[in-house]
Structure formats: structure tokens, C-alpha cells
Design an enzyme around this catalytic site. Structure first.
Site, PDB file in Angstrom:
ATOM      1  N   HIS A 206      17.335   1.202  -0.494  1.00 52.74           N
ATOM      2  CA  HIS A 206      16.852   0.063  -1.245  1.00 52.74           C
ATOM      3  C   HIS A 206      16.810   0.666  -2.788  1.00 52.74           C
ATOM      4  O   HIS A 206      15.943   1.427  -3.287  1.00 52.74           O
ATOM      5  CB  HIS A 206      15.510  -0.337  -0.841  1.00 52.74           C
ATOM      6  N   CYS A 239       9.832  -4.783 -10.173  1.00 55.84           N
ATOM      7  CA  CYS A 239       8.460  -4.782  -9.539  1.00 55.84           C
ATOM      8  C   CYS A 239       7.252  -4.670 -10.432  1.00 55.84           C
ATOM      9  O   CYS A 239       7.141  -4.078 -11.571  1.00 55.84           O
ATOM     10  CB  CYS A 239       7.984  -3.298  -8.648  1.00 55.84           C
TER      11      CYS A 239
HETATM   12  P1  HMG Z   1      -7.575  -5.277  -3.117  1.00 59.20           P
HETATM   13  O1  HMG Z   1      -8.036  -6.030  -4.222  1.00 59.20           O
HETATM   14  O2  HMG Z   1      -7.959  -3.686  -2.579  1.00 59.20           O
HETATM   15  O3  HMG Z   1      -7.963  -6.171  -1.691  1.00 59.20           O
HETATM   16  O4  HMG Z   1      -5.994  -5.582  -3.090  1.00 59.20           O
HETATM   17  P2  HMG Z   1      -9.242  -6.524  -0.943  1.00 59.20           P
HETATM   18  O5  HMG Z   1      -9.019  -6.223   0.439  1.00 59.20           O
HETATM   19  O6  HMG Z   1     -10.464  -5.741  -1.680  1.00 59.20           O
HETATM   20  O7  HMG Z   1      -9.570  -8.079  -1.247  1.00 59.20           O
HETATM   21  C1  HMG Z   1      -9.545  -8.526  -2.552  1.00 59.20           C
HETATM   22  C2  HMG Z   1      -9.100 -10.197  -2.306  1.00 59.20           C
HETATM   23  O8  HMG Z   1      -7.855 -10.281  -2.272  1.00 59.20           O
HETATM   24  C3  HMG Z   1      -9.940 -11.118  -1.438  1.00 59.20           C
HETATM   25  O9  HMG Z   1     -10.216 -12.304  -1.846  1.00 59.20           O
HETATM   26  C4  HMG Z   1      -8.951 -10.951  -0.360  1.00 59.20           C
HETATM   27  O10 HMG Z   1      -9.053 -12.219   0.536  1.00 59.20           O
HETATM   28  C5  HMG Z   1      -7.614 -11.148  -1.112  1.00 59.20           C
HETATM   29  P3  HMG Z   1     -11.389 -13.003  -2.601  1.00 59.20           P
HETATM   30  O11 HMG Z   1     -12.601 -12.588  -1.621  1.00 59.20           O
HETATM   31  O12 HMG Z   1     -11.868 -11.891  -3.740  1.00 59.20           O
HETATM   32  O13 HMG Z   1     -11.291 -14.184  -3.070  1.00 59.20           O
HETATM   33  N1  HMG Z   1      -6.544 -10.590  -0.149  1.00 59.20           N
HETATM   34  C6  HMG Z   1      -5.348 -11.178   0.002  1.00 59.20           C
HETATM   35  N2  HMG Z   1      -5.162 -12.695  -0.113  1.00 59.20           N
HETATM   36  C7  HMG Z   1      -3.878 -13.122   0.369  1.00 59.20           C
HETATM   37  N3  HMG Z   1      -3.153 -12.138   1.116  1.00 59.20           N
HETATM   38  C8  HMG Z   1      -3.626 -11.077   1.240  1.00 59.20           C
HETATM   39  C9  HMG Z   1      -4.733 -10.475   0.834  1.00 59.20           C
HETATM   40  N4  HMG Z   1      -5.415  -9.400   1.051  1.00 59.20           N
HETATM   41  C10 HMG Z   1      -6.520  -9.315   0.430  1.00 59.20           C
HETATM   42  N5  HMG Z   1      -2.598 -10.176   2.369  1.00 59.20           N
HETATM   43  C11 HMG Z   1      -3.940  -5.671  -1.699  1.00 59.20           C
HETATM   44  C12 HMG Z   1      -5.420  -5.034  -1.964  1.00 59.20           C
HETATM   45  C13 HMG Z   1      -2.938  -5.051  -0.667  1.00 59.20           C
HETATM   46  C14 HMG Z   1      -4.374  -6.992  -1.281  1.00 59.20           C
HETATM   47  C15 HMG Z   1      -3.163  -5.936  -3.482  1.00 59.20           C
HETATM   48  O14 HMG Z   1      -3.097  -4.657  -3.755  1.00 59.20           O
HETATM   49  C16 HMG Z   1      -1.937  -6.451  -3.175  1.00 59.20           C
HETATM   50  O15 HMG Z   1      -1.820  -7.747  -2.696  1.00 59.20           O
HETATM   51  N6  HMG Z   1      -0.795  -5.874  -3.426  1.00 59.20           N
HETATM   52  C17 HMG Z   1       0.383  -6.290  -3.251  1.00 59.20           C
HETATM   53  C18 HMG Z   1       1.167  -5.769  -4.233  1.00 59.20           C
HETATM   54  C19 HMG Z   1       2.850  -6.344  -4.216  1.00 59.20           C
HETATM   55  O16 HMG Z   1       2.859  -7.238  -3.589  1.00 59.20           O
HETATM   56  N7  HMG Z   1       3.748  -5.603  -4.959  1.00 59.20           N
HETATM   57  C20 HMG Z   1       4.862  -6.078  -4.865  1.00 59.20           C
HETATM   58  C21 HMG Z   1       5.696  -5.578  -3.717  1.00 59.20           C
HETATM   59  S1  HMG Z   1       5.942  -3.973  -3.402  1.00 59.20           S
HETATM   60  C22 HMG Z   1       7.664  -3.601  -4.077  1.00 59.20           C
HETATM   61  O17 HMG Z   1       8.045  -4.438  -4.659  1.00 59.20           O
HETATM   62  C23 HMG Z   1       8.218  -2.241  -3.724  1.00 59.20           C
HETATM   63  C24 HMG Z   1       9.497  -2.701  -2.648  1.00 59.20           C
HETATM   64  O18 HMG Z   1      10.442  -3.573  -3.160  1.00 59.20           O
HETATM   65  C25 HMG Z   1      10.282  -1.318  -2.272  1.00 59.20           C
HETATM   66  C26 HMG Z   1      10.853  -0.569  -3.556  1.00 59.20           C
HETATM   67  O19 HMG Z   1      11.407  -1.231  -4.405  1.00 59.20           O
HETATM   68  O20 HMG Z   1      10.135   0.477  -3.659  1.00 59.20           O
HETATM   69  C27 HMG Z   1       8.962  -3.190  -1.458  1.00 59.20           C
HETATM   70 MG    MG Z   2      12.159  -3.150  -4.635  1.00 54.32          MG
END
Ligand code: HMG
Ligand code: MG
Length: 285
Positions: A206, A239
């Protein structure tokens, strides 16, 4: 179907679009995915079930999955960082899911608000639930050579996370050069370590293309037996938690590069060209 030597997994609708500041309407994402569905892919990553506060662009994953025309033979997958995301992806009828860890602590904190070990702990129940449901899980490892926060990443750290994801039941481990800064030499060193714990048929490459070396890095991975590569049509992306990272290597560029090497992807170049134009117009806003 055209015989295929190499599989390209299209990640544009997810990795390509997630970083766009302007919120793209679900209907536009659906139009792009429907067009891509006719290009010959067997896997398209279309959504993320993550916190909408962290990645607002991906908040409409359920609407996207509900709106697409599901082409036979194509699996539509989604990112799921925890059980909440997994359950939402299942409710939206994603065909497969992906957990995404990092080889570096800095990126893990920035992207998941968790250490590398804490993130792996959150993925374990997702993998267990998916196994019980018969859903395929992919595992990403980000920052396989360089981290925007911690600098160069040790190959052993990548191997450690790849092995942990594999042990949890991830069918495939996708190795992410998140920043697009990897050199062919660094990719070779990293792959040597990973191949000691995960066999080549269970790996994917990737590569982001910030440094313009993605195709050279794909060549190195090919030499090491990797046969699956992620790419984003039109070279979209970046990202939100990797400052300075450019888009994924463009699908059409990978397909053309492989074709020049006599390797077939089974993709329709004309459909890809149309999808690339549409993808770029979405980015243009
Ligand atoms: P957090 O703030 O530590 O989560 O985030 P939490 O468990 O403390 O929850 C906080 C709030 O988030 C709560 O809502 C949860 O319900 C909600 P509130 O009660 O405050 O209203 N929540 C969610 N809502 C919807 N869907 C969920 C979810 N989980 C919790 N699944 C968390 C931790 C993992 C959620 C956050 O850090 C996050 O969403 N991160 C995602 C980041 C992301 O998507 N990055 C881009 C993708 S990775 C990438 O691009 C790399 C890749 O392409 C490979 C590469 O290139 O290397 C794959
Ligand atoms: Mg990526």
C-alpha cells in the site's frame, strides 16, 4: 473474466477521498464506486466506520453502502477500528472489513488515540466477531518505513504488528507507506523482516506516492513475491493524520506499469481513465 497476474485493490473511495476538506455528497461517492465496479476489480474499499469527529468525510459510510449498485464478483469493504465500527459496517452490509494498526507509536496515537498495543487489543474482538460472522478481515500496518512523528521505523516493529494481526485472523496484511517517503532499499529491508513471519501470498503493498517512488517500491515488493497492491484511481488522497502525505499511487499508473512488465491486472484501462477523471473532479470540488 480476464486472467490476472496481479490484483489491484481499489482504495480511492476511502483512502482517496477521506482527506478532502470539502464534504463530498454521498451520491458523488456512489457514482464513483458504481463506475469503478465495472473496471474489473474484485475488491473496492468504499467507507470507514470511524468517529465522524475524527474523519468527517467518511461519516456517510452507511448511505454509501446502501446506495451503490453491487456488482457480482466485487467485494465492498470498510475500515473498522473497533467494535462500534464493526457493528456499523455489518449493519451497512459491508462484505469485508479492515482493522488498521501502526508500526510506530506516534502515528498510532495520532490516528487511533491509542498505543500500538492498545490498538491491537481493540482489534482482537473485531477479528473474533468477524470470524464468527464469516466476514473476511484485512489488517493494515501503517508507517512501515517512516512515521511523521517518530521518524524511521524499524523493520522488526512492522513484523511484530503484521504477525499480531495475522495471529488474530487477518486474512491479508496490507503494508502501508503512509507518508509515501519509502525508498526501495527501505522497502526491501522491511519486507525481509515481515516475510519471516507472514508469507508473501498473505501480503499486500500500500504505497502513497509523495516521493514519486511508489512504482519503484511496487517493483521491489513484486521481487519479494507480493502480488496484491492497493491504489487509488486518479492518485487521490492522503491521510488526515499523516501531515504532508500525498495520495495513493494512481490505479491507472500501477495498471499501466504492470502491463508494461507483461503483468495483467484484468482491469479495463478505458473505464479506469473515466473513473480517474471523475475522481479528480470530486477533488477539484
Ligand atoms: P477515541 O476518541 O479514543 O474514541 O477515538 P472513544 O472510544 O473514546 O469514543 C469517543 C467518541 O467517538 C464516542 O462518541 C464514541 O461513540 C465515538 P461520543 O460518546 O463522544 O459522542 N466512536 C465512534 N463513532 C463512530 N464510529 C466508530 C466510533 N468509535 C468511537 N467506530 C477512534 C478512537 C478509533 C474512534 C478514533 O481515533 C478514530 O475514529 N480514528 C480513525 C482515524 C482514521 O480513520 N484515519 C484514517 C484511516 S487510516 C489510513 O488512512 C492509513 C491506511 O490507508 C494505510 C496507510 O496508508 O498506512 C489504512
Ligand atoms: Mg493509505
Amino acid at each position: 473474466m480476464t486472467p490476472r497476474d496481479i490484483e489491484i485493490v481499489e482504495v480511492g473511495p476511502r483512502d482517496g477521498l477521506q482527506n478532502e476538506a470539502r464534504i463530498i455528497p454521498a451520491d458523488d461517492k456512489i457514482a464513483l464506486i458504481d463506475l469503478l465496479s465495472g473496471a474489473g476489480f474484485t475488491r473496492i474499499e468504499v467507507a470507514s466506520f470511524v468517529s465522524p469527529r475524527w474523519v468527517p468525510q467518511m461519516a456517510d459510510g452507511a448511505a454509501v453502502l446502501a446506495g451503490i449498485r453491487r456488482a457480482p464478483g466485487v467485494g465492498y469493504s470498510a475500515l473498522t477500528p473497533n467494535m462500534k465500527g464493526y457493528l456499523a459496517a455489518r449493519a451497512a452490509q459491508a462484505d469485508a472489513v479492515a482493522v488498521f494498526g501502526s508500526a510506530s507509536e506516534g502515528f498510532s496515537r495520532a490516528n487511533l488515540n491509542a498505543s500500538v498495543a492498545e490498538a491491537l487489543e481493540r482489534f482482537a474482538p473485531v477479528c473474533a466477531a468477524a470470524r464468527a460472522d464469516g466476514v473476511t478481515v484485512r489488517g493494515y500496518v501503517s508507517c512501515v518505513t517512516d512515521c511523521p512523528f517518530d521518524g524511521p521505523v524499524a523493520p522488526e516493529a512492522v513484523a511484530h504488528v503484521a504477525a499480531a494481526l495475522r495471529a488474530m485472523g487477518c486474512a491479508e496484511i496490507s503494508l502501508g507507506d503512509t507518508l509515501g517517503r519509502a525508498t526501495p532499499q527501505a522497502v526491501a529491508r522491511m519486507l525481509k523482516a515481515v516475510l519471516e513471519v507472514v508469507p508473501a501470498p498473505a501480503l499486500a503493498g500500500h504505497f502513497h506516492d509523495t516521493g514519486g517512488r511508489a512504482l519503484a517500491n511496487i517493483d521491489v515488493a513484486l521481487d519479494h513475491g507480493v502480488r496484491v497492491f492497493d491504489a487509488a484511481v486518479g492518485g487521490l488522497g492522503g491521510c488526515p493524520y499523516a501531515p504532508g502525505a500525498a495520495g495513493n499511487v494512481a490505479t491507472e499508473a500501477v495498471a499501466a506499469h504492470l502491463a508494461a512488465r507483461g503483468l495483467h491486472t484484468g482491469l479495463d484501462a478505458e473505464v479506469l481513465a473515466r473513473a480517474a477523471r471523475l475522481a479528480r473532479s470530486l477533488r477539484g470540488g
